[in-house]
Design an enzyme around this catalytic site. Structure first.
Site, mmCIF file in Angstrom:
data_model
loop_
_atom_site.group_PDB
_atom_site.id
_atom_site.type_symbol
_atom_site.label_atom_id
_atom_site.label_comp_id
_atom_site.label_asym_id
_atom_site.label_seq_id
_atom_site.Cartn_x
_atom_site.Cartn_y
_atom_site.Cartn_z
ATOM 1 N N GLY A 1 -19.973 -12.942 56.503
ATOM 2 C CA GLY A 1 -19.865 -14.304 56.005
ATOM 3 C C GLY A 1 -19.239 -15.191 57.053
ATOM 4 O O GLY A 1 -19.171 -14.829 58.242
ATOM 5 N N SER A 2 -18.789 -16.375 56.626
ATOM 6 C CA SER A 2 -18.175 -17.307 57.568
ATOM 7 C C SER A 2 -16.877 -16.743 58.151
ATOM 8 O O SER A 2 -16.466 -17.117 59.243
ATOM 9 C CB SER A 2 -17.890 -18.637 56.871
ATOM 10 O OG SER A 2 -17.046 -18.443 55.748
ATOM 11 N N LYS B 1 -12.269 -4.950 58.164
ATOM 12 C CA LYS B 1 -12.597 -6.374 58.000
ATOM 13 C C LYS B 1 -12.195 -7.104 59.272
ATOM 14 O O LYS B 1 -11.034 -7.087 59.667
ATOM 15 C CB LYS B 1 -11.861 -6.951 56.789
ATOM 16 C CG LYS B 1 -12.108 -8.423 56.545
ATOM 17 C CD LYS B 1 -11.317 -8.901 55.334
ATOM 18 C CE LYS B 1 -11.483 -10.388 55.103
ATOM 19 N NZ LYS B 1 -10.675 -10.860 53.932
ATOM 20 N N ASP C 1 -8.080 -17.150 44.466
ATOM 21 C CA ASP C 1 -9.510 -16.883 44.662
ATOM 22 C C ASP C 1 -9.932 -15.638 43.886
ATOM 23 O O ASP C 1 -10.608 -14.749 44.418
ATOM 24 C CB ASP C 1 -9.831 -16.710 46.149
ATOM 25 C CG ASP C 1 -11.321 -16.882 46.442
ATOM 26 O OD1 ASP C 1 -12.033 -17.444 45.578
ATOM 27 O OD2 ASP C 1 -11.780 -16.448 47.516
ATOM 28 N N GLY D 1 -16.334 -13.583 59.060
ATOM 29 C CA GLY D 1 -16.592 -12.537 60.033
ATOM 30 C C GLY D 1 -17.451 -11.430 59.436
ATOM 31 O O GLY D 1 -18.425 -11.691 58.738
ATOM 32 N N ILE E 1 -21.305 -3.717 56.038
ATOM 33 C CA ILE E 1 -21.389 -3.747 54.574
ATOM 34 C C ILE E 1 -21.054 -5.126 54.014
ATOM 35 O O ILE E 1 -21.045 -5.326 52.796
ATOM 36 C CB ILE E 1 -20.458 -2.695 53.938
ATOM 37 C CG1 ILE E 1 -19.015 -2.889 54.417
ATOM 38 C CG2 ILE E 1 -20.946 -1.289 54.270
ATOM 39 C CD1 ILE E 1 -18.029 -1.908 53.776
ATOM 40 N N GLY E 2 -20.792 -6.088 54.876
ATOM 41 C CA GLY E 2 -20.513 -7.437 54.421
ATOM 42 C C GLY E 2 -20.370 -8.381 55.591
ATOM 43 O O GLY E 2 -19.956 -7.974 56.680
ATOM 44 N N VAL F 1 -17.525 -7.103 57.757
ATOM 45 C CA VAL F 1 -16.835 -5.931 57.220
ATOM 46 C C VAL F 1 -17.671 -4.709 57.594
ATOM 47 O O VAL F 1 -18.872 -4.658 57.305
ATOM 48 C CB VAL F 1 -16.666 -6.010 55.692
ATOM 49 C CG1 VAL F 1 -15.944 -4.762 55.187
ATOM 50 C CG2 VAL F 1 -15.897 -7.264 55.298
#
Length: 438
Positions: free
Chosen positions: A136-137, A156, A261, A139, A133-134, A141
């Site tokens: 990126g840099s 995650k 963030d 790793g 479901i996700g 999810v």
């Protein structure tokens, strides 16, 4: 012991000259050619063989030691040869390697270190990975289910930095360590995403988190960048989401934590419609009067862009203002966005908003960090007038996710859901490397 290429060439050249000499002088059979002064002066072309006479040396028996062999099969055995000579035979000139065949080149190359796949941790076997479901840099999810209890969760998976977590000079190690330590604390806030479990392998950390079926707030409210149609939110809806975000940030700031963030992509929507702030990779706990100089995150405040950077808790207030600006105007703020009109110095795109909403945005997005209100002062502004902050968690959300079941992922990117839910099997280690387990 194989003969060296240069020695083999010298041997064949000597044998060729030996045969020529025998053929030129059949009456004198000598084991080696003799260079006379006349021959040296006239050169090899001056020696002529008899025309009508066959070379008698053709029938001579040649000793086996001088008999030419096939270059591939030629082997000279000398068990008493010194060790230094054997070592010299292994060293070959680049020209000889170039002339050698591909098999000899492959034999000359030393094999690399052995690599072995890293098995996943034992705790991961307790979960069934359903979908990605996700990614990126950091790793991946995963949407997952506990095999015994059947509870749905999100896992995650974050890759560890190359250096051990004990080395303080590595910023990536510091960020990961702080995230683990923060999530391990037993904080009690309904607006912060809590961790259920954490485990690790030599190269990864696995965070088991509460699954947020509504996806992140950016997709939930819509954005041209995410491929979903922007939703027009009235001020009541903006007040709902902002009130819960303000309480989440207040919980952190009361304990001197700075998030660093805050953005819509790090705010997730529960299946009930309420939101939770997540992603604590950049969280820091500040001492009294402490400021930071390492700019990080997404929405940089003006003081984070200065040289040298020096910022504190007001940087989070700026990021909260950016989230509110995006919700109220349906605009996406990025690094090159020009929020203020260069002539009037006022925020752009606020024409349709009521004055209390404009006033709050102007305060949150003040250029001077000293002019921004503290988070407790934000709660007292006119925009939130009439709101009972003690009952915010009991508010009726303006929109509730429509779900068909626990495996309904309609609020997550389609490109991610198409990926196989496999923990990356391409993670390898060199056996010779000294890996760490924090």
């Amino acid at each position: 012991m194989k003969i060296h290429h240069k020695e083999r060439r010298a041997f064949l050249e000597a044998w060729r000259k030996h045969k020529e000499y025998i053929q030129a002088q059949p009456g004198n059979v000598l084991p080696f050619p003799v260079n006379t002064p006349d021959a040296e002066a006239e050169g090899p072309e001056a020696v002529e063989a008899p025309e009508a006479q066959e070379p008698e040396a053709a029938n001579l028996e040649v000793p086996e030691a001088l008999e030419p062999q096939d270059p591939e099969e030629q082997v000279l055995e000398d068990p008493e040869a010194p060790e230094a000579d054997r070592m010299e035979e292994d060293e070959q000139d680049p020209e000889d390697l170039q002339a050698a065949g591909p098999e000899e080149e492959e034999a000359a190359e030393a094999p690399g270190p052995v690599r072995q796949p890293i098995p996943p941790p034992r705790e991961l076997a307790n979960y069934e990975l359903l979908k990605v479901i996700g990614s990126g840099s950091f790793g991946k999810v995963f949407h997952a289910r506990h095999r015994r209890g059947g509870q749905i969760c999100a896992i995650k998976v974050v890759k560890k930095p190359r250096r051990p977590l004990e080395e303080d000079e590595d910023p990536e190690s510091d960020d990961l360590k702080r995230e683990i330590m923060f999530l391990l604390e037993r904080y009690n806030s309904p607006f912060l995403l809590r961790m259920k479990d954490v485990f690790e392998s030599p190269v990864k950390v696995y965070f088991v988190l509460k699954f947020m079926a509504g996806g992140d707030l950016r997709r939930w409210t819509g954005s041209r960048w995410t491929g979903t149609r922007p939703q027009r939110l009235n001020e009541d809806a903006v007040r709902f989401y902002m009130s819960e975000l303000v309480l989440a940030v207040e919980f952190l700031h009361k304990r001197n934590y700075i998030h660093r963030d805050i953005k819509r992509e790090n705010i997730f929507v529960h299946r009930s419609g309420h939101i939770k702030l997540a992603d604590f990779g950049f969280v820091r706990r500040l001492q009294r009067g402490e400021t930071l100089d390492d700019a990080c995150g997404t929405h940089f405040s003006p003081e984070m862009k200065q040289e040298p950077a020096s910022y504190g808790l007001p940087a989070d207030i700026w990021a909260v203002g950016i989230v509110m600006y995006e919700l109220a105007t349906r605009e996406v703020v990025h690094e090159d966005s020009q929020l203020r009109d260069p002539r009037t110095k006022k925020l752009r795109m606020l024409g349709r908003l009521r004055q209390p909403c404009k006033d709050l945005l102007e305060a949150l997005l003040a250029e001077d960090p000293e002019e921004r209100p503290k988070i407790r002062e934000v709660k007292k502004m006119e925009f939130f007038e009439g709101l009972n902050w003690r009952t915010v968690a009991g508010q009726v959300p303006p929109r509730i996710p429509t779900l068909d079941g626990d495996e309904d992922l309609r609020y997550f990117p389609q490109s991610q859901k198409a990926k196989d839910p496999i923990d990356d099997p391409t993670d390898y280690i060199r056996v010779s490397e000294d890996l760490f387990i924090p």
